[in-house]
Design a protein around this motif. Structure first.
Motif, PDB file in Angstrom:
ATOM      1  N   ASP A  63       0.909  -1.315  -0.035  1.00 15.38           N
ATOM      2  CA  ASP A  63      -0.148  -0.189  -0.153  1.00 15.38           C
ATOM      3  C   ASP A  63       0.677   1.334  -0.009  1.00 15.38           C
ATOM      4  OD1 ASP A  63      -2.188  -1.553   0.093  1.00 15.38           O
ATOM      5  OD2 ASP A  63      -2.767  -1.315   2.143  1.00 15.38           O
ATOM      6  N   LEU A  64       1.773   1.194   0.718  1.00 18.78           N
ATOM      7  CA  LEU A  64       2.664   2.422   0.705  1.00 18.78           C
ATOM      8  C   LEU A  64       3.593   2.682  -0.501  1.00 18.78           C
ATOM      9  CD1 LEU A  64       4.146   1.913   4.241  1.00 18.78           C
ATOM     10  CD2 LEU A  64       2.683   3.972   3.662  1.00 18.78           C
ATOM     11  N   VAL A  65       3.905   1.381  -0.860  1.00 18.25           N
ATOM     12  CA  VAL A  65       4.686   1.596  -2.367  1.00 18.25           C
ATOM     13  C   VAL A  65       3.776   2.218  -3.451  1.00 18.25           C
ATOM     14  CG1 VAL A  65       5.542   0.256  -4.295  1.00 18.25           C
ATOM     15  CG2 VAL A  65       6.258  -0.348  -2.033  1.00 18.25           C
ATOM     16  N   HIS A  66       2.582   1.787  -3.590  1.00 17.56           N
ATOM     17  CA  HIS A  66       1.334   2.514  -4.358  1.00 17.56           C
ATOM     18  C   HIS A  66       1.399   4.009  -3.836  1.00 17.56           C
ATOM     19  CE1 HIS A  66       0.149  -0.973  -6.774  1.00 17.56           C
ATOM     20  NE2 HIS A  66       0.644  -1.576  -5.851  1.00 17.56           N
ATOM     21  N   ALA A  67       1.253   4.221  -2.892  1.00 19.08           N
ATOM     22  CA  ALA A  67       1.175   5.652  -2.204  1.00 19.08           C
ATOM     23  C   ALA A  67       2.548   6.417  -2.786  1.00 19.08           C
ATOM     24  CB  ALA A  67       1.104   5.821  -0.646  1.00 19.08           C
TER      25      ALA A  67
END
Length: 158
Positions: free
Chosen positions: A16-20
Motif C-alpha cells: 500500500d505504501l509503495v502504491h502511495a
C-alpha cells in the motif's frame, strides 16, 4: 517510533505504501507491485531485496526497500536504496531519518562502502538529504532500458 526489518505480516501495508509513493511521484499507472511479488523478493532462500519499516503507534507508516550493489573501485558492496517513503502525516517526525540511519548502520556494520539512492529533481526531500551531507551526483546521467527496447536488445543476444 520503531524501525525494524520487514516481516511477512507487513507485506500488505508495504505494498500500500509503495502504491502511495507511486501516486506521490505522479506515476500510479506504473506501479504494479503485489504482496506476492514482494514476498518472493524479500523472503526467498537467497533474497534479492531487503527492507525496513517505520512504525508509529503500532502502524506501519513508512518503509525503505533496498538491495546490494558493488563498487568495483572500492572492491566492496554498498546499499542501493530503491524506495523510501513515509506517509505525509508522519513526515517531519524523524522516521525518514531513522530509516536512513538504519541503512547507514547496515553499511557500517557490514563494511559496505556507501549508501546510494536516486531522487526526482522536484522532490522537496532533496533539502533533507543535503542536510545529512548526502552528495548529489549531478555529473551522472541515469539510463534505463525497459519494455520493448529491452526486449529488442535482448533479441540481439540470441
Amino acid at each position: 517510533m520503531t524501525i525494524r526489518r520487514i516481516r511477512t505480516d507487513d507485506l500488505d501495508a508495504v505494498v500500500d505504501l509503495v502504491h502511495a509513493l507511486a501516486e506521490y511521484e505522479q506515476a500510479p499507472q506504473e506501479c504494479h507491485l503485489t504482496s506476492g511479488q514482494l514476498h518472493t523478493a524479500l523472503f526467498a532462500d537467497k533474497p534479492a531485496l531487503y527492507g525496513h519499516v517505520a512504525e508509529a503507534d503500532g502502524e506501519v507508516v513508512g518503509f525503505a526497500l533496498w538491495f546490494l550493489n558493488f563498487s568495483t573501485w572500492r572492491g566492496v558492496h554498498g546499499i542501493y536504496l530503491e524506495d523510501l517513503f513515509v506517509r505525509p502525516e508522519h513526515r517531519g517526525s524523524g522516521l525518514g531519518k531513522a530509516l536512513l540511519a538504519a541503512l547507514a548502520a547496515e553499511c557500517v556494520d557490514r563494511g559496505y562502502a556507501r549508501l546510494e539512492w536516486w531522487v526526482l529533481n522536484w522532490n522537496p526531500a532533496r533539502a533533507f538529504y543535503e542536510s545529512l551531507e548526502a552528495e548529489a551526483m549531478d555529473e551522472w546521467t541515469v539510463y534505463r532500458l525497459a519494455d520493448t527496447p529491452l526486449r529488442a536488445l535482448a533479441n540481439e543476444a540470441n
